[in-house]
Design an enzyme around this catalytic site. Sequence first.
Site, PDB file in Angstrom:
ATOM      1  N   ASP A   1       0.827  -1.209   0.000  1.00 29.45           N
ATOM      2  CA  ASP A   1       0.000   0.000   0.000  1.00 29.45           C
ATOM      3  C   ASP A   1       0.862   1.260   0.000  1.00 29.45           C
ATOM      4  O   ASP A   1       0.661   2.175  -0.808  1.00 29.45           O
ATOM      5  CB  ASP A   1      -0.909  -0.023   1.221  1.00 29.45           C
ATOM      6  CG  ASP A   1      -2.282   0.582   0.943  1.00 29.45           C
ATOM      7  OD1 ASP A   1      -2.604   0.828  -0.231  1.00 29.45           O
ATOM      8  OD2 ASP A   1      -3.040   0.789   1.900  1.00 29.45           O
ATOM      9  N   ASP A   2       1.822   1.334   0.911  1.00 33.56           N
ATOM     10  CA  ASP A   2       2.718   2.488   0.943  1.00 33.56           C
ATOM     11  C   ASP A   2       3.530   2.585  -0.344  1.00 33.56           C
ATOM     12  O   ASP A   2       3.743   3.677  -0.876  1.00 33.56           O
ATOM     13  CB  ASP A   2       3.668   2.381   2.134  1.00 33.56           C
ATOM     14  CG  ASP A   2       3.025   2.875   3.407  1.00 33.56           C
ATOM     15  OD1 ASP A   2       3.103   4.070   3.684  1.00 33.56           O
ATOM     16  OD2 ASP A   2       2.422   2.051   4.121  1.00 33.56           O
TER      17      ASP A   2
END
Length: 634
Positions: free
Chosen positions: A374-375
């Site tokens: 996600d990051d």
Amino acid sequence: MLIADTLPSTSGAALALDRARDHLIGLRSPQGWWKGELQTNVTMDAEDLLLREFLGIRTPEDTAEAARWIRSQQRADGTWANFHGGPPDLSTTVEAYTALRLAGDPPGAAHMRVTADFVRQAGGIEAARVFTRIWLALFGQWPWDRLPVLPPEMIFLPPWFPLNVYDWACWARQTIVPLTIVSACRPVRPLPFDLAELRTGRPVRRAARQGWEVAFGRLDALLHRYGRHPVKGLRRAALRRATEWIVTRQELDGSWGGIQPPWVYSLIALDLSGYHLDHPVMARGIRGLDRFTIRDDTGRRLEACQSPVWDTALAINALLDAGVSPEHPAVTEGADWLIGQEVRGPGDWAVRRPSLPPGGWAFEFDNDIYPDVDDTAEVILALGRAGRPGTRPAIDRAVRWMTGMASRDGGFAAFDADNTRTLCTKLPFCDFGAVIDPPSADVTAHVVEALAHERPPGHRHTLRRAVTWLLKAQEADGSWFGRWGANHVYGTGAVVPALVAAGVHPRAGCVRRAVAWLEGCQRDDGGWGEDLRSYHDPAWIGRGESTPSQTAWALLALLAAGESSAAVEGGVRWLVEHQRPDGSWDEPYYTGTGFPGAFYINYHLYRLVFPISALGRYLRARTGDAAGTGRGTP
């Protein structure tokens, strides 16, 4: 759908955007990063005091400050909740009460009596979750024989074998391994008081078991018998291997995974394994907690985690949406800081993807063992849009790593690929939170959006499979489930812009259904909100008090779908009218998710970055001005 009485003027939205943009730039650290507070609940603070009591390092000053904060969060009915406005939570209340007893609050005090009354009426300690009863067992307030067993010998199970430690999600495995040591040692360090006022004397309530749950209940009984007479050589070897596993996963800042649960249990396990307080591993771990501690007039509280990489990527993308030049120092220095945070070494993700070269970014300042998809997707998008010279090699490495983390079904999870075996969820131990990490719509959407922006050669197949996964994951009502944010508003707000960016036509049926769902759950005040109870009660899906972040998520989806409706105008008007004079917004409601149904987060920067993105994209759509406000940025 709201029919707005008055529609916001473009100039009003532009003024709101200018104020918010300037406020966000003003929050930037001298090193170029952003980090908002990550607010959770008082279990962090109660367990911190209990940890310090167990290790013998609790001080009067820390105790008094933490107790002041815990008291400030107690409600009139004597309870504590897991999120603002949420229902009473028995386990959180038991832990908070225990911490206040540790701080010297007498059980006869009015605020303690009302709490004890609630606890007994809710079933007492006997009805609390397993984790709470483990904490109480450490101090002789609950018998170890009445807790599920986690044998340390499980550390020897190979990755292909069911119930090996890599079947658990990264946050769970880092907690489970130290707890196997605690479970084997069964320590008791008595408190100077007893919690008899919280007990009912009734047996532990158990949910109806079926299938594997019945089998694991019987296995737990066998493990209890084995634990009393283990194979001594095997037990010693297992404890040694588990201890080594823990030590090798300590991060540079002293944490484990950059999150509270494995951190505190690792310190306890190492203490039980003979590591003295002055040992470098222990000293670094205890010292590192200070970085997660916030002190102010309300007392002393701990963050369960910190989100500088995530916040910085979101802030850069928000500023670019607001029309800030890529050459602005806030963008360039933020991008440079992100480049310095790239993860270049292996981690536990490599167990499932051993031939995949490392890359990507983690959530925290120091969490090199656990970068997350996600990051990484959000950073790829921010760096790609910023166009900073010299960032291309890092982006390429990240794209290679991120796409290599696709699960077999084409979707993406946060930390691991194919972490989908549900067998461990049937164990008696697992009565709290998510313990596996399957693909989710929000993470997959962020990957799709990053790939759609980059269009890397050789990854079109991955992009198509991810889009197909998202189309299959759409709910019957037109929304998408949000794993890491609350909830269907978050999932839908992530997926629709990603699908459109990937080439799905805004008039496609999947997009139209999502638009209809969003318009159908818009509140009369023009905003959007979804209560966290939607994770376990479908009646709350799409329902809740309006919040800045959730209103912005809905707007981002509607704008991506090409909407210029009264719903869009009403949402923008809500943001304009609810903005604070300093350019920010108030958001007491929690809109972040740690464990669906169990643990929630109030990201203090969400109330700012997402409205900035929504207002910037709204103005660009209304005016055709790529800079949003049309006036540039100071």
